[in-house]
Design an enzyme around this catalytic site. Structure first.
Site, short mmCIF file in Angstrom:
data_model
loop_
_atom_site.label_atom_id
_atom_site.label_comp_id
_atom_site.label_asym_id
_atom_site.label_seq_id
_atom_site.Cartn_x
_atom_site.Cartn_y
_atom_site.Cartn_z
N GLY A 268 0.83 -1.20 0.00
CA GLY A 268 0.00 0.00 0.00
C GLY A 268 0.86 1.24 0.00
O GLY A 268 2.06 1.19 0.25
N GLY B 237 0.78 5.36 1.28
CA GLY B 237 0.04 6.30 2.12
C GLY B 237 0.75 7.62 2.19
O GLY B 237 1.75 7.84 1.51
N GLY B 238 0.21 8.50 3.01
CA GLY B 238 0.76 9.83 3.14
C GLY B 238 2.22 9.81 3.54
O GLY B 238 2.99 10.69 3.19
N GLN B 239 2.61 8.77 4.29
CA GLN B 239 3.97 8.78 4.82
C GLN B 239 4.93 7.93 4.03
O GLN B 239 6.10 7.83 4.38
CB GLN B 239 3.96 8.28 6.25
CG GLN B 239 3.40 9.31 7.18
CD GLN B 239 3.40 8.75 8.57
OE1 GLN B 239 4.13 7.84 8.89
NE2 GLN B 239 2.54 9.30 9.39
N THR C 216 5.63 4.21 1.40
CA THR C 216 5.15 2.97 0.79
C THR C 216 5.37 1.82 1.77
O THR C 216 6.38 1.77 2.46
CB THR C 216 5.95 2.72 -0.49
OG1 THR C 216 5.93 3.91 -1.26
CG2 THR C 216 5.36 1.61 -1.30
N LYS D 148 7.73 -0.37 6.17
CA LYS D 148 7.31 0.96 5.70
C LYS D 148 8.53 1.80 5.38
O LYS D 148 9.44 1.93 6.18
CB LYS D 148 6.46 1.66 6.76
CG LYS D 148 5.93 3.01 6.29
CD LYS D 148 4.67 3.40 7.02
CE LYS D 148 4.98 4.20 8.26
NZ LYS D 148 3.76 4.65 8.94
N ASP E 77 -5.03 9.96 13.48
CA ASP E 77 -5.29 9.65 12.08
C ASP E 77 -6.09 8.36 11.96
O ASP E 77 -5.73 7.46 11.20
CB ASP E 77 -3.98 9.59 11.28
CG ASP E 77 -4.21 9.79 9.79
OD1 ASP E 77 -5.35 10.14 9.40
OD2 ASP E 77 -3.27 9.59 9.00
#
Ligand SMILES: *[C@@H]1O[C@H](CO)[C@@H](O)[C@H](O)[C@H]1NC(C)=O
Ligand SMILES: *[C@@H]1O[C@H](CO)[C@@H](O)[C@H](O)[C@H]1NC(C)=O
Ligand SMILES: *[C@@H]1O[C@H](CO)[C@@H](O)[C@H](O)[C@H]1NC(C)=O
Ligand SMILES: *[C@@H]1O[C@H](CO)[C@@H](O)[C@H](O)[C@H]1NC(C)=O
Ligand SMILES: *[C@@H]1O[C@H](CO)[C@@H](O)[C@H](O)[C@H]1NC(C)=O
Ligand SMILES: *[C@@H]1O[C@H](CO)[C@@H](O)[C@H](O)[C@H]1NC(C)=O
Ligand SMILES: *[C@@H]1O[C@H](CO)[C@@H](O)[C@H](O)[C@H]1NC(C)=O
Ligand SMILES: *[C@@H]1O[C@H](CO)[C@@H](O)[C@H](O)[C@H]1NC(C)=O
Ligand SMILES: *[C@@H]1O[C@H](CO)[C@@H](O)[C@H](O)[C@H]1NC(C)=O
Ligand SMILES: *[C@@H]1O[C@H](CO)[C@@H](O)[C@H](O)[C@H]1NC(C)=O
Length: 744
Positions: free
Chosen positions: A423, A425-427, A429, A444, A541
């Site tokens: 996935g 995301g904002g921060q 991969t 991550k 979040d």
């Protein structure tokens, strides 16, 4: 004197030839004998103004000669055309809609009567709204599509020029297949807190480069008079695709040397395009002309001889030269005597090899040192010291975080191969990794070159380090020796709640009982974070995508990059508002006051999504989530809840329990934080309901088509000044971080 005159004459002749050539091309764009220009607008065929100059009714251009310069309008509509391009797009003018709170009135602008569509590729146009208490909705004319966005601001000083991220200005893409649109402007906070220096809300559709936001636009009335270009897509034919159109030789629009291209936007229509190597107007006989690449290409592709032929060209060398003739290839050169060449190569190669060996060795040694240094540098840069500091402050809580080696993780993810991406995301991969002991992990990796991401990473490590809860994802370790920091988590097999609620490939349907249990577990995890941990932790979040499911469909709350540790019974004022827009507590957004109740709000939105399931897909974009919450509450108030509950859980769940969960969700999204229940109360109530739920797992009586039907009806039907959208959007872009200056 005589000479210089001659030069001038030559120049003049050249110039005239050039002008003639240009004129020939320009004239060739409209049908012979037809007016090629209206004011500043060139009118290429299939468009035309005048008898028999347009290919069909839709392509008629009305040239208003009463104004100076003349103005061009689309067919019989009032839509003014400013540019027509043969690549299938044209540019028309639109005005802004406005709503002035005090006296100066309202105006709702709409484009209608256009035979052409706003392109599906909606990167060209954007819907923009401007104001400090503005909910703007744009609605397709015939198609039942709508979308919208929300813009708020407390003080003009908060507003950032050029940034349309929800403070003073918001922007969103246009739903697909729209031919015309209507804009509706509304208020989010009931105009209760309107600034004196922001008298009006504005909204308009415009080509994205045509408007740059400036805070001065909030202040005045100027935008009322402004017009913006909007791009429309035009295509030929109605209910004829290329293969059918070709059969009808007399009416086929694509002439010699052109291809027919089926339209992606409106099926059953097409556009024409000159063959590769040709240029001109594909809709006119002999419109597509060969491009003489030998003359036009710069820099010259051929070294000596260039040969142009229809559609292409090639290069060659004259007799007596060798080479391929291309300047990007071997060019042309005179052959060199073979024997002398061999000698040169042999003689020099021995000495050269020795030298090369030496250099290589030296290089390898230096490289080794450099790598070690680089690793150390990355460690520092990635907050290694910061982490050591943070961890040493909290000696003795939780397990030690394992530090992984860069090579280990590289191997585990097959060098961060695309196929391993779980996935984005904002921060950064998330990759799937397999450790040497065959253990699966999630890794991550933050975005390269984005050092603002370092703090959230270190933050996440220090938060997760001290939590041990069955419904919180486990951090196994980290790696700081790489250009970007990496975090290693336990691998959670069943994807996120987002995947399941949005039917992402491979994700199964979650029956009501499972949804209720997952909600309860999430609430328990949050309750634990808020109260049981030594220092309360606010997640900040909470959203579907951050609730993961393991092989038993047990909830695992993840992504603590935005989390904050807050000393108990003490609200913290933050200057940086962070979170995902649709889930953001509006009170926190306004005041910057961060409390546990912000998580309660986000959790309320998640509960609503669990209840509405597929129906919430209409509200897929994050801005729409605010609208979902408003819509949900308005239906609750009128006792029309069933209209929005996922049809597939209606049969499945006990209706009374559904209603109780809905009432709980409603309480969670109350405007005032203090009126919302605590996470502990929420968890308690959900656990009680779950205990009473008797229905077996996996039962669902409603047929898929039936559900689909009900779903389609909802996405198209609601009409309370709220918006929906069924276009897929990049959820990464919805991540917001902005600064509140002088937060209160
Ligand atoms: C061009 O447009 C006019 C006005 O709509 C229409 O009357 C005429 O039939 C069109 N020409 C052709 C060839 O369709
Ligand atoms: C969409 O528009 C962008 C920018 O104009 C362009 O680069 C891209 O190729 C377009 N995509 C399609 C599918 O037309
Ligand atoms: C816009 O709204 C007005 C009034 O609500 C309606 O009459 C009109 O048909 C709408 N136009 C479009 C293009 O939807
Ligand atoms: C909005 O304002 C009106 C009149 O000022 C008031 O009657 C109404 O209750 C307000 N609504 C909300 C949700 O605050
Ligand atoms: C907006 O800003 C961009 C980049 O700074 C610039 O290229 C563009 O011309 C500007 N557009 C307008 C309408 O000022
Ligand atoms: C934003 O731009 C406007 C004019 O373009 C200027 O007057 C204003 O001072 C700018 N504001 C900031 C905060 O830069
Ligand atoms: C064109 O339309 C016909 C009839 O509608 C259809 O049978 C055919 O498959 C279509 N061709 C393409 C390439 O879409
Ligand atoms: C270049 O094109 C011409 C015409 O098609 C052909 O006769 C010639 O052989 C080509 N030369 C090369 C090197 O391909
Ligand atoms: C040189 O450029 C031409 C045209 O761009 C291209 O077709 C050809 O493959 C190139 N040759 C090499 C060796 O890069
Ligand atoms: C032709 O190629 C040779 C060798 O690559 C180069 O030196 C020369 O500048 C080229 N001539 C032109 C006109 O580009």
């Amino acid at each position: 004197m005589g000479i210089s005159l001659a030069v001038v004459l030559v120049k003049l002749t050249l110039l005239t030839a050039l002008l003639e050539a240009t004129a020939r091309i320009a004239a060739a764009q409209s049908k012979p004998g037809c007016q090629s220009q209206c004011g500043d607008v060139s009118i290429p065929y299939p468009f035309g103004t005048g008898n028999d100059c347009n290919i069909s009714e839709n392509f008629f251009i009305r040239c208003n000669t009463a104004s100076v310069p003349n103005k061009a309008f689309l067919t019989t509509s009032e839509i003014e055309v400013v540019h027509i391009s043969l690549d299938g797009q044209l540019s028309v003018l639109s005005s802004a809609s406005y709503d002035c709170y005090s006296s100066s009135g309202r105006n709702s602008y709409s484009i209608s009567g256009s035979p052409f569509q706003i392109p599906v590729n909606n990167t060209r146009n954007k819907f923009t709204a401007i104001g400090c208490d503005t909910l703007a909705v744009v609605r397709g004319a015939s198609e039942e599509y709508a979308t919208g966005c929300l813009s708020l601001c407390m003080e003009l000083a908060d507003v950032i020029n050029g940034s349309c991220s929800g403070i003073g200005c918001c922007q969103t893409a246009i739903p697909k297949g729209v031919r015309g649109y209507n804009i509706t402007l509304g208020s989010y906070l009931n105009h209760s807190n309107v600034l004196a220096d922001n008298p009006c809300s504005y909204a308009f559709v415009a080509e994205h480069t045509a408007y740059n936001f400036s805070n001065s636009d909030l202040g005045g009335y100027d935008l009322q008079k402004k017009q913006f270009p909007v791009i429309l897509d035009w295509t030929i034919g109605s209910n004829t695709n290329c293969s059918e159109a070709k059969e009808d030789k007399n009416n086929f629009a694509c002439k010699e040397n052109s291809n027919c291209v089926d339209s992606e936007i409106s099926s059953g229509s097409y556009t024409c395009k000159c063959f590769e190597g040709f240029e001109g107007n594909p809709y006119l006989s002999n419109g597509c002309q060969d491009i003489d690449e030998c003359q036009t290409l710069e820099p010259k592709p051929c070294n000596m001889t260039c040969h142009n032929f229809p559609g292409s060209y090639n290069c060659s060398c004259p007799e007596g030269f060798q080479g391929d003739g291309w300047n990007n290839g071997t060019g042309c050169s005179r052959p060199i005597n073979k024997r002398s060449l061999t000698n040169i190569v042999l003689g020099s190669s021995i000495g050269f090899s020795a030298m090369l060996l030496g250099i290589t060795l030296l290089y390898l040694i230096l490289k080794q040192r450099q790598i070690a240094k680089l690793k150390e540098k990355y460690f520092q840069q990635n907050g290694g010291n910061l982490l050591q500091e943070k961890l040493s402050q909290r000696e003795g809580c939780g397990e030690k975080v394992k530090v992984f080696a860069a090579e280990e993780l590289k191997k585990a993810t097959n060098n961060y191969h695309e196929s391993r991406i779980l996935g984005q995301g904002g921060q950064g991969t998330v990759f799937k990794g397999i450790l040497p002991d065959n253990r699966m992990v999630a890794i991550k990796k933050s975005r390269i070159g984005d050092h603002s991401q370092v703090e959230p990473f270190i933050n996440e490590i220090s938060v997760l380090y001290q939590i041990n809860h069955r419904n919180v994802v486990k951090l196994l370790g980290c790696c700081l020796e790489t250009p970007v920091p990496l975090l290693v988590y336990e691998y959670v097999t069943n994807g996120s709640l987002f995947d399941h609620m949005h039917n992402v490939a491979g994700a199964s349907f979650l029956p009501w009982e499972a949804r209720l249990r997952i909600a309860t577990e999430t609430a328990e995890a949050l309750s634990y974070l808020h109260s049981a941990a030594s220092i309360p932790i606010i997640h900040r979040d909470i959203k579907l995508a951050n609730i993961l499911l393991d092989e038993h469909y047990t909830a695992k709350v993840s992504d603590f990059g935005a989390s904050r540790l807050i000393p108990s019974d003490q609200a913290q004022v933050t200057t940086i508002i962070q979170g995902t827009f649709g889930y953001l507590d509006p009170e926190y957004m306004h005041t910057g006051q961060l409390t546990e109740k912000s998580d309660v709000y986000s959790f309320g939105v998640v509960l609503m999504e669990l209840l509405t399931g597929q129906k919430a897909v209409c509200f897929e974009r994050s801005e729409d989530k605010k609208v979902l919450a408003m819509y949900f509450v308005s239906l609750m108030k009128e006792d029309r809840l069933l209209e929005i509950v996922d049809p597939r859980v209606l049969n499945d769940g006990n209706l009374e329990h559904l209603k109780e969960v809905a009432a709980l969700a409603w309480k969670c999204v109350r405007m005032k934080g203090e009126e919302r229940p605590s996470m502990k109360e929420v968890a308690h109530e959900l656990a009680g309901l779950q205990a009473m739920e008797k229905h077996p797992w996996g039962k669902s009586n409603l047929h898929a088509e039936e559900a689909e039907y009900l779903l389609g009806k909802l996405c198209n039907s609601y009409d309370n000044g709220v918006s929906s959208s069924s276009v897929g959007y990049d959820s990464i872009n919805n991540q917001v971080t902005f600064e509140l200056e002088g937060a209160r």
